[in-house]
Design a protein around this motif. Structure first.
Motif, PDB file in Angstrom:
ATOM      1  N   VAL A 156       0.847  -1.204   0.000  1.00  0.00           N
ATOM      2  CA  VAL A 156       0.000   0.000   0.000  1.00  0.00           C
ATOM      3  C   VAL A 156       0.881   1.253   0.000  1.00  0.00           C
ATOM      4  O   VAL A 156       0.699   2.170  -0.807  1.00  0.00           O
ATOM      5  CB  VAL A 156      -0.943   0.015   1.227  1.00  0.00           C
ATOM      6  CG1 VAL A 156      -1.630   1.374   1.371  1.00  0.00           C
ATOM      7  CG2 VAL A 156      -1.996  -1.095   1.122  1.00  0.00           C
ATOM      8  N   SER A 191      -7.834  -2.235  -0.010  1.00  0.00           N
ATOM      9  CA  SER A 191      -7.180  -1.086  -0.649  1.00  0.00           C
ATOM     10  C   SER A 191      -7.091  -1.176  -2.166  1.00  0.00           C
ATOM     11  O   SER A 191      -6.865  -0.163  -2.828  1.00  0.00           O
ATOM     12  CB  SER A 191      -5.745  -0.930  -0.121  1.00  0.00           C
ATOM     13  OG  SER A 191      -5.739  -0.815   1.276  1.00  0.00           O
ATOM     14  N   LEU A 218      -4.433   0.341  -6.858  1.00  0.00           N
ATOM     15  CA  LEU A 218      -5.092   1.045  -5.748  1.00  0.00           C
ATOM     16  C   LEU A 218      -6.490   1.475  -6.166  1.00  0.00           C
ATOM     17  O   LEU A 218      -6.696   1.915  -7.293  1.00  0.00           O
ATOM     18  CB  LEU A 218      -4.306   2.297  -5.362  1.00  0.00           C
ATOM     19  CG  LEU A 218      -3.217   2.216  -4.302  1.00  0.00           C
ATOM     20  CD1 LEU A 218      -2.661   3.615  -4.040  1.00  0.00           C
ATOM     21  CD2 LEU A 218      -3.684   1.566  -3.002  1.00  0.00           C
TER      22      LEU A 218
END
Ligand SMILES: C[S@@+](CC[C@H](N)C(=O)[O-])C[C@H]1O[C@@H](n2cnc3c(N)ncnc32)[C@H](O)[C@@H]1O
Length: 219
Positions: A156, A191, A218
């Motif tokens: 992430v 995410s 993302l």
């Protein structure tokens, strides 16, 4: 334990143009000392038509910034560098000497790309790896429960909206492995948008129904 670099045996990886990447593996040490099948499948996938830019007449990795996590022997990152990527291969510090040995052994194969080895422990500070890479590569990195959150956290934090993560893993059915994979993807789905690359788009020879290639972007 650091991978000793005196008890080595070689695995050769043949690229589409017939050139050979010579990957040293260690008889002694942890899982990062050998090449895993997911690394072979992902390395071969990177030479399929999915990666070919017809207009530019080159592999789409050419000139792109790539970070490989949990790179082990470094095969996948070396393949990316051979295809023109500016690649950083990362792992725990004890695997850097073996990775460096493999980079040195194959340096002559890296023409327009580049490759460097750097320590990156999942969950630790990633500032020195920014700006965000174009691609993050993962091969066989889903295998123990304590690593799931730090690994996803690292993916992430390394990602921008343009980053594509390719995660290749072998589906395992024993012990806690099915639950591990489920938990990993639960975290990833929080995410990322996730797409599975169908077998039909993978390398015709080096693909397998129990080895999956997933693409994360993302949300
Ligand atoms: C099963 S091996 C796969 C190696 C290589 N990607 C391949 O497919 O041949 C998993 C790799 O993840 C690395 N790894 C495990 N935990 C890690 C952590 N916390 N931070 C960074 N790397 C880690 C291991 O050292 C090992 O190299």
């Amino acid at each position: 334990m650091a991978a000793p670099i005196d008890k080595l045996f070689v695995r050769e990886f043949e690229r589409k143009d017939g050139s050979i990447l010579t990957i040293n593996q260690s008889e002694v040490g942890d899982v990062g000392c050998v090449v895993w099948d997911a690394a072979i499948v992902l390395s071969c996938y990177m030479e399929t038509s999915d990666f070919y830019d017809v207009n530019a007449n080159k592999n789409i990795l050419a000139g792109k910034r790539v970070i490989e996590l949990g790179a082990g022997t470094g095969l996948v990152g070396l393949q990316a560098a051979c295809l023109g990527a500016k690649c950083t291969v990362t792992d725990l510090s004890e695997f850097i000497p073996l990775m460096q040995l493999n980079i040195d052994a194959n340096r002559h194969m890296v023409k327009t790309g580049s490759i460097t080895a750097q320590t990156l422990k999942w969950g630790s500070d990633i500032v020195s790896f920014l700006p965000a890479p174009d691609y993050i590569l993962l091969a066989d990195c889903i295998y123990y429960p304590q690593s799931l959150e730090p690994l996803v956290d690292t993916v992430v934090k390394l990602s921008s909206s343009r980053t594509i993560t390719l995660c290749c893993y072998e589906e395992r059915t024993t012990g806690n492995k099915p639950e591990l994979e489920k938990n990993f993807f639960k975290l990833i789905h929080e995410s990322f948008t996730v797409e599975e690359i169908p077998l039909s788009r993978q390398d015709v020879t080096y693909r397998s129904p129990d080895i999956h290639i997933m693409r994360f972007t993302l949300r």
